[in-house]
Design an enzyme around this catalytic site. Structure first.
Site, PDB file in Angstrom:
ATOM      1  N   ASN A   1      -1.588   1.037  -3.680  1.00  0.00           N
ATOM      2  CA  ASN A   1      -1.485   0.878  -2.226  1.00  0.00           C
ATOM      3  C   ASN A   1      -1.872  -0.538  -1.808  1.00  0.00           C
ATOM      4  O   ASN A   1      -2.217  -0.783  -0.663  1.00  0.00           O
ATOM      5  CB  ASN A   1      -2.335   1.913  -1.479  1.00  0.00           C
ATOM      6  N   HIS A   2      -1.774  -1.479  -2.753  1.00  0.00           N
ATOM      7  CA  HIS A   2      -2.175  -2.858  -2.509  1.00  0.00           C
ATOM      8  C   HIS A   2      -0.978  -3.695  -2.063  1.00  0.00           C
ATOM      9  O   HIS A   2      -0.357  -4.392  -2.854  1.00  0.00           O
ATOM     10  CB  HIS A   2      -2.807  -3.457  -3.764  1.00  0.00           C
ATOM     11  N   THR A   3      -0.652  -3.601  -0.795  1.00  0.00           N
ATOM     12  CA  THR A   3       0.433  -4.407  -0.240  1.00  0.00           C
ATOM     13  C   THR A   3      -0.144  -5.715   0.292  1.00  0.00           C
ATOM     14  O   THR A   3      -1.205  -5.739   0.913  1.00  0.00           O
ATOM     15  CB  THR A   3       1.168  -3.646   0.873  1.00  0.00           C
TER      16      THR A   3
ATOM     17  N   GLN B   1       1.691  -4.830  -6.319  1.00  0.00           N
ATOM     18  CA  GLN B   1       0.859  -4.789  -7.514  1.00  0.00           C
ATOM     19  C   GLN B   1       1.743  -4.275  -8.626  1.00  0.00           C
ATOM     20  O   GLN B   1       2.355  -3.210  -8.503  1.00  0.00           O
ATOM     21  CB  GLN B   1      -0.329  -3.849  -7.319  1.00  0.00           C
TER      22      GLN B   1
END
Length: 590
Positions: A516-518, A347
Site C-alpha cells: 500500500n506504499h504509493t 513498491q
C-alpha cells in the site's frame, strides 16, 4: 457559505504527518486547526484488548480502513486506455478515522539510504549518464541529502519509540544491526524485539551464504517507554494481531498513542473530524492560499480560513487537492513538462513462500514490524555494472503473527481447497509456513503519473484522481533478480517447498495489494521545473502552502515510507517556525 474563525495554520489530514505538524506548530505558539474526514478513533475504547484480536473484523473485513465508496481512484496502464474506478481496497488501504494509516499499520520503521535521496546523481557517478537516462525512467534527486534529514529521523524515532539496534553509530559499524545503514547520531530509543523461530532459520541460512541478517527496526516498542511528548507506551506482548488492527495494549506507535495525548492538552489546537476538504482556496493573486473549503458530516459547505495551509492527507489526496485547487502546473506525460502528478511510483514486490517439514515455527506469536532482513541486495549496496537495472530490494522474513483465517491461503501448491486434504495440509503446515518478502525500489517513469479523471467524480462531484502506471522494464528486471536470490535463500533454509512469486511480471493493477506504499505526484526537489515543492515541502507556486507526505518522494526505496514521512514532517514544521514565520515567502531562492 459558513465561515469559521481564522487560524494561523490549517492542517488537512491528521495521520502521522498531520499530527506531527500540528504538535510542533501548536507548541510553537501557532493556532492550528486540523480537519480529517474520519471519526476520532481511540485504542482504549475502539480496539481494547478484549476486542483487538478479532481477525475477522479487522484483518479480513478491514473495518478500520476507508471504504472504496468514500475514497477511490480510476486506473489505467497506458495512455491509450480508458481508466476505470477501483472498487476494491487493493493498493489504497487508507485509514477510516483520524490517525489515518498510522493506526492500523504494521510498524516497520525504516530510514532511507543516502543513495535513495540522490538516485540520479549517484547513478551517473557510478555507472554513467546512459544508465540514468535509460529510456522510460525519469530519475531526479530529492533536493536534500540523508545528512540533511538525519536529525529529523532521530526526532521521529524518539517520538515513536522505535525498537531496534544501530548498525552504524556515528560512522562506526557495530556488527549488531544493519551494516548497510547510513550513520545515525544515536541508537534506537528502545532495544530490538525478540528473535523468533522463523528469524533464527533465516539468520542462520543467510549468514551461511555470506550475507548480513539483522532485526528489522519496528514501531512495536520492546519496553515501557515515555516519549518527548510525554506519551507512555507499554512493551509489546507479541500477540500477533497488529497489521490492520489497533493496539489496546498501547505497544504500537500510532498517532493516537504517541501524539494525540499531547494535542488534546494543547490549547492552540483544534480538530474538526468527519469533514472532507474539497479544495484549497486562493487569493486574487493566484499565488496565496487563504484557507480551505470542507463539507461537514451534515453536508454543509464551510470555509476554514488560515494563513498557512498544510496538506498532510494521503499521497493520492494531496495530489488531487493540488490539481483541483489549481496549485502548480499539471504534469504532461507526452512533453514531460509540468510538476503536479509527476513521478508516481509504487513498491516492486517479489519473493517466495516456504514450507518446512517438522520444524515448528509457531507463527501465532509475533508483532507487526517484527522480522529479519538482509540489505545486501537493496538499493545500490551491490554492483549493478553487469546488470540491466538499478535499485534492489530488502529481502526479509516476517514474524508478524499467524492469523488463522489468513493462513488458510498459505498452503503448498496443489493443496486441495476443501475437504479432508485441505484439513490435513492446514493442520500440518499452519506451524510450518514462512515467507521471504522482497520489498523493492520503484523508479519513476515518464508515463507514470496522476491527473484528474475526465469522467468519474466522487459523491461531492469532484473528479477522481486518475492513475496511469505499470511496472517499468527496470523494476521487472530488479524483481526477477531478487526473486532468484529469495529462492536460493529458501533452499538454504531447508524448506521442502519453495514457491516464488513476482507481482512485477504482470501488468500493474490497483486491485492486488502487493503493497500500500504509493509514492509521488507532488515531488520535492531543487528545480522548480521538475518538482512541485522545494526541500522544505513548500509549494513553489503557493509559498504559504506545504504538501507533506509520501507524495513528495521522487522515487521509492526498498523500505516502508513511514519513517521518512515522519522525518520530512518534522523538518517542514521546523522550517515553518524558524524560517517562514519570520520571513514569509519562498524559503529557497532560485
Amino acid at each position: 457559505m459558513a465561515r469559521n474563525t481564522k487560524a494561523d495554520v490549517v492542517v488537512v489530514g491528521l495521520g502521522w504527518a498531520g499530527s506531527l505538524i500540528a504538535a510542533q506548530l501548536s507548541h510553537g505558539g501557532m493556532r492550528v486547526v486540523a480537519i480529517d474526514r474520519g471519526p476520532r478513533i481511540d485504542p482504549q475504547t475502539d480496539t481494547p484488548l478484549t476486542v483487538d484480536p478479532d481477525e475477522l473484523r479487522w484483518s479480513s473485513r478491514k473495518e478500520l480502513l476507508a471504504k472504496p465508496r468514500d475514497n477511490t481512484l480510476t486506473m489505467r496502464n497506458t495512455l491509450d486506455q480508458i481508466a476505470v474506478p477501483q472498487r476494491e481496497l487493493g493498493i489504497l488501504e487508507l485509514g477510516g478515522g483520524a490517525g489515518g494509516q498510522g493506526f492500523h499499520w504494521a510498524g516497520m520503521a525504516w530510514r532511507f539510504t543516502p543513495w535513495d535521496f540522490q538516485v540520479r546523481t549517484e547513478t551517473i557517478k557510478r555507472y554513467g549518464m546512459p544508465r540514468a537516462e535509460d529510456g522510460e525512467l525519469q530519475l531526479q534527486d530529492w533536493g536534500l541529502t540523508y545528512d540533511d534529514l538525519e536529525p529529523d529521523y532521530d526526532g521521529w524515532e524518539r517520538i515513536a519509540g522505535i525498537a531496534g539496534k544501530a548498525g552504524n553509530l556515528r560512522g562506526k559499524v557495530t556488527n549488531e544491526g544493519n551494516p548497510f545503514e547510513a550513520p545515525r547520531s544515536r541508537d534506537y530509543p528502545t532495544p530490538k524485539l525478540k528473535t523468533l523461530r522463523m528469524m533464527e532459520i533465516f539468520n542462520k541460512a543467510t549468514s551461511e551464504l555470506g550475507l548480513n541478517p539483522f532485526t528489522i527496526p519496528a514501531a512495536n516498542v520492546s519496553e515501557a517507554y515515555a516519549n518527548p511528548l510525554d506519551a507512555h507506551l507499554a512493551p509489546c506482548t507479541y500477540c500477533g494481531f497488529c497489521q490492520y488492527h489497533g493496539c489496546g495494549n498501547y505497544s504500537k506507535s500510532t498517532p493516537q498513542t504517541c501524539v494525540f495525548p499531547y494535542l488534546q492538552k494543547e490549547p492552540n489546537f483544534k480538530v474538526i473530524s468527519k469533514a472532507c476538504v474539497t479544495r484549497v482556496n486562493k487569493a486574487a493573486d493566484g499565488r496565496t492560499a487563504t484557507g480551505v473549503t470542507y463539507i461537514n458530516e451534515s453536508g454543509k459547505e464551510i470555509e476554514q480560513p488560515g494563513d498557512i495551509v498544510c496538506l498532510t492527507a494521503s499521497q493520492m489526496d494531496n495530489v488531487r487537492l493540488l490539481l483541483v485547487s489549481g496549485i502548480g502546473k499539471p504534469y504532461d506525460p507526452l512533453s514531460s513538462e509540468g510538476v503536479v502528478g509527476r513521478n508516481f511510483s509504487y513498491q516492486t514486490v517479489s519473493g517466495a513462500d516456504l514450507w518446512f517439514e517438522g520444524d515448528k515455527i509457531n507463527p501465532f506469536i509475533g508483532a507487526g514490524g517484527l522480522g529479519s532482513q538482509i540489505d545486501n541486495y537493496n538499493g545500490d549496496n551491490f554492483d549493478h555494472s553487469s546488470l540491466d537495472f538499478i535499485g534492489g530490494a530488502g529481502i526479509l522474513t516476517l514474524s508478524r503473527g499467524g492469523a488463522p483465517i489468513a493462513k488458510t491461503n498459505n498452503l503448498p501448491p496443489g493443496t486441495p481447497r476443501w475437504g479432508s486434504g485441505f484439513k490435513k495440509a492446514y493442520s500440518k503446515y499452519y506451524q510450518n509456513h514462512g515467507v521471504l518478502f522482497n520489498q523493492g525500489t520503484s523508479m519513476p517513469t515518464k508515463h507514470g503519473y496522476i491527473d484528474l479523471d475526465p469522467t468519474y467524480t466522487d459523491r461531492f462531484g469532484i473528479p477522481l484522481p486518475r492513475l496511469t502506471y505499470t511496472y517499468s522494464r527496470n523494476d521487472r528486471a530488479m524483481a526477477k533478480f531478487t526473486k532468484e536470490r529469495a529462492v536460493e535463500i529458501g533452499h538454504q533454509m531447508g524448506a521442502s517447498h519453495v514457491a516464488p512469486f513476482d507481482f512485477a511480471q504482470k501488468p500493474f493493477t490497483t486491485a492486488i495489494g502487493a503493497s500500500n506504499h504509493t509514492i509521488g505526484g507532488a515531488v520535492m526537489g531543487a528545480d522548480r521545473s521538475t518538482s512541485a515543492v522545494n526541500s522544505y515541502l513548500q509549494a513553489w507556486d503557493c509559498p504559504n502552502a506545504f504538501v507533506i507526505g509520501a507524495s513528495a518522494f521522487p522515487n521509492n526505496a526498498g523500505y516502508n515510507p513511514t519513517g521518512t514521512v515522519g522525518a520530512l514532517a518534522l523538518r517542514a514544521a521546523r522550517a515553518i517556525l524558524e524560517k517562514y514565520v519570520r520571513h514569509p515567502g519562498e524559503l529557497i531562492e532560485d
